[in-house]
Design a protein around this motif. Structure first.
Motif, short mmCIF file in Angstrom:
data_model
loop_
_atom_site.label_atom_id
_atom_site.label_comp_id
_atom_site.label_asym_id
_atom_site.label_seq_id
_atom_site.Cartn_x
_atom_site.Cartn_y
_atom_site.Cartn_z
N LEU A 14 -7.92 -2.63 -8.43
CA LEU A 14 -6.88 -2.79 -7.55
C LEU A 14 -6.15 -1.52 -7.18
O LEU A 14 -5.81 -1.53 -6.12
CB LEU A 14 -5.67 -3.59 -8.34
N PHE A 23 0.76 -1.17 0.03
CA PHE A 23 -0.06 0.07 -0.05
C PHE A 23 0.75 1.28 0.08
O PHE A 23 0.98 1.74 0.95
CB PHE A 23 -1.01 0.04 1.29
N ALA A 77 -7.75 1.21 -6.76
CA ALA A 77 -8.75 1.88 -5.82
C ALA A 77 -8.55 1.01 -4.44
O ALA A 77 -8.46 1.62 -3.39
CB ALA A 77 -9.99 1.61 -6.08
N LEU A 78 -8.34 -0.33 -4.62
CA LEU A 78 -7.86 -1.07 -3.37
C LEU A 78 -6.83 -0.59 -2.71
O LEU A 78 -6.67 -0.59 -1.56
CB LEU A 78 -7.97 -2.40 -3.70
N ILE A 83 -4.44 4.50 3.01
CA ILE A 83 -5.16 5.21 4.04
C ILE A 83 -4.86 4.53 5.39
O ILE A 83 -4.60 5.02 6.34
CB ILE A 83 -6.48 5.75 3.80
N LEU A 84 -5.13 3.16 5.27
CA LEU A 84 -5.16 2.29 6.52
C LEU A 84 -3.71 2.17 7.14
O LEU A 84 -3.46 2.21 8.34
CB LEU A 84 -5.70 0.89 6.20
N GLN A 85 -2.92 2.07 6.01
CA GLN A 85 -1.47 2.00 6.24
C GLN A 85 -0.81 3.38 7.12
O GLN A 85 -0.08 3.32 7.92
CB GLN A 85 -0.55 1.74 5.21
N HIS A 138 -5.54 2.36 -2.93
CA HIS A 138 -5.73 3.54 -2.36
C HIS A 138 -6.26 3.63 -1.09
O HIS A 138 -5.95 4.39 0.13
CB HIS A 138 -6.70 4.49 -3.17
N TYR A 139 -7.30 2.84 -0.70
CA TYR A 139 -7.98 2.45 0.62
C TYR A 139 -6.76 2.08 1.47
O TYR A 139 -6.89 2.40 2.65
CB TYR A 139 -9.11 1.73 0.24
N GLY A 140 -6.21 1.06 1.15
CA GLY A 140 -5.04 0.39 1.72
C GLY A 140 -4.13 1.50 2.16
O GLY A 140 -3.56 1.46 3.34
#
Lengths: 186, 172
Positions: free
Chosen positions: A168, A103, A170-171, A177-179, A173-175
């Motif tokens: 992927l 990520f 987009a996935l 933020i979590l990272q 991108h979300y990851g």
């Protein structure tokens, strides 16, 4: 509890690194195969008409003067796009196999670039055919309409790859933020 | 922090939109695979009693059609997975990791099943073991294997993401 979570996270990182190495090898093989196939097809196309041209008194220069667009349109550009779509994936897998963190913004950009290349690869044959026909006065409105409305003539494999890569991205991108949240918490 | 609260829902929204698009694509691919398989079977006049025995070439055609039909299964499951993602917008869940791993196994099975069928046919026909081995391996669909490996890689990423999601939920 936290140390257990950290251990699991490290184990997961290790597994990602290992599977990235496998993916890197497969993508590299595909990359080399595409380069070899493109070069082989160009050589084959250049040599093939040479026999008939020589028989009728012509040469390879005649062929190059007569039909260079067909060579570029059918072999060189799709080959280059194919190589350009795999190169970012190789860089991505190389990066992930090193640090084990998928990520990142750089990885997302690489995926987006690869997706764009796959998208171009999907629509290039249709667009080039229509452009070629338009220039040669054989414009077909019906087939253009069926392409614009129904996507007829698009390569389904490359279309699917493009859509999946965009998902992927987009996935990731979300990851990301979590990272970022996880790094800030630590 | 304010920026983050704006970014996170936006990322989820973008993820959901892409999930819908991917779901539609795989749904259409499933229909296409089924349509191809059924149209081929309807054109095949197998039910007539006077039909000739299936030739080796005919068998290869049947195998390739079955392969095409089998690919409809992972396509359909992928469509369902993305439909679920589009609904809840939560990709990093343990259940999704399991589903993606199951999909990888199905992709591997789809790659190998026609090859095993072909090898069995050659075994019944009484071919040499070496020829059976060579043709059997030659019939393995490498594209499906690459797809299976890709699924395993995505499963690893989802697993890592699940941990980050857990951390994020615990922090909140």
């Amino acid at each position: 509890m936290n140390s257990n979570h950290d251990t699991n996270k490290q184990a997961s990182n290790l597994r990602i690194r290992k599977s990235s190495r496998v993916a890197l090898v497969i993508t590299s093989v595909l990359f080399i195969e595409r380069i070899i196939m493109t070069v082989a097809r160009v050589i084959y196309t250049l040599l093939q008409p040479q026999v008939s041209d020589l028989a009728s008194g012509g040469s390879i220069l005649d062929f190059l003067q007569n039909r260079p667009i067909s060579l570029i349109r059918n072999i060189i550009v799709p080959g280059l796009l194919g190589v350009a779509s795999l190169l970012p994936l190789i860089l991505l897998f190389k990066q992930v196999s090193r640090d084990g963190i998928p990520f990142t913004a750089k990885n997302r950009k690489l995926l987006l670039f690869s997706a764009i290349m796959e998208g171009l690869l999907a629509i290039f044959p249709v667009i080039s055919t229509h452009t070629y026909n338009t220039f040669h006065g054989n414009f077909d409105l019906n087939s253009l309409f069926s392409f614009v409305v129904g996507g007829n003539g698009m390569n389904p494999f490359h279309t699917g790859a493009c859509i999946l890569l965009l998902f992927l991205a987009a996935l990731l991108h979300y990851g990301m933020i979590l990272q970022q949240e996880s790094d800030e918490t630590l | 922090m304010q920026q983050e609260t704006i970014t996170k829902p936006a990322a989820i929204r973008s993820l959901r939109i892409w999930s819908i698009i991917v779901c539609c694509f795989y749904g259409l691919s499933t229909l296409h695979s089924l349509n191809y398989t059924f149209s081929w079977f309807s054109s095949l006049d197998l039910l007539q009693p006077e039909h000739e025995p299936i030739s080796s070439l005919g068998y290869v055609t049947i195998i390739s059609t079955i392969t095409y039909g089998l690919t409809a299964i992972p396509m359909f499951l992928l469509a369902l997975l993305f439909l679920q993602l589009a609904r809840n917008g939560q990709p990093f869940r343990q259940i999704n990791v399991k589903r993606v791993r199951i999909l990888a196994v199905i992709f591997f099975a789809v790659a190998v099943i026609p090859s095993l069928g072909f090898a069995l046919y050659m075994l019944i026909a009484g071919d040499e073991p070496l020829i059976i081995l060579v043709y059997g391996i030659g019939c393995i669909d490498t594209t499906q294997i690459v797809k299976g490996l890709l699924m395993l890689f995505i499963a690893q990423i989802l697993h890592y993401g699940t941990m980050l999601q857990l951390e994020s939920d615990e922090t909140l």
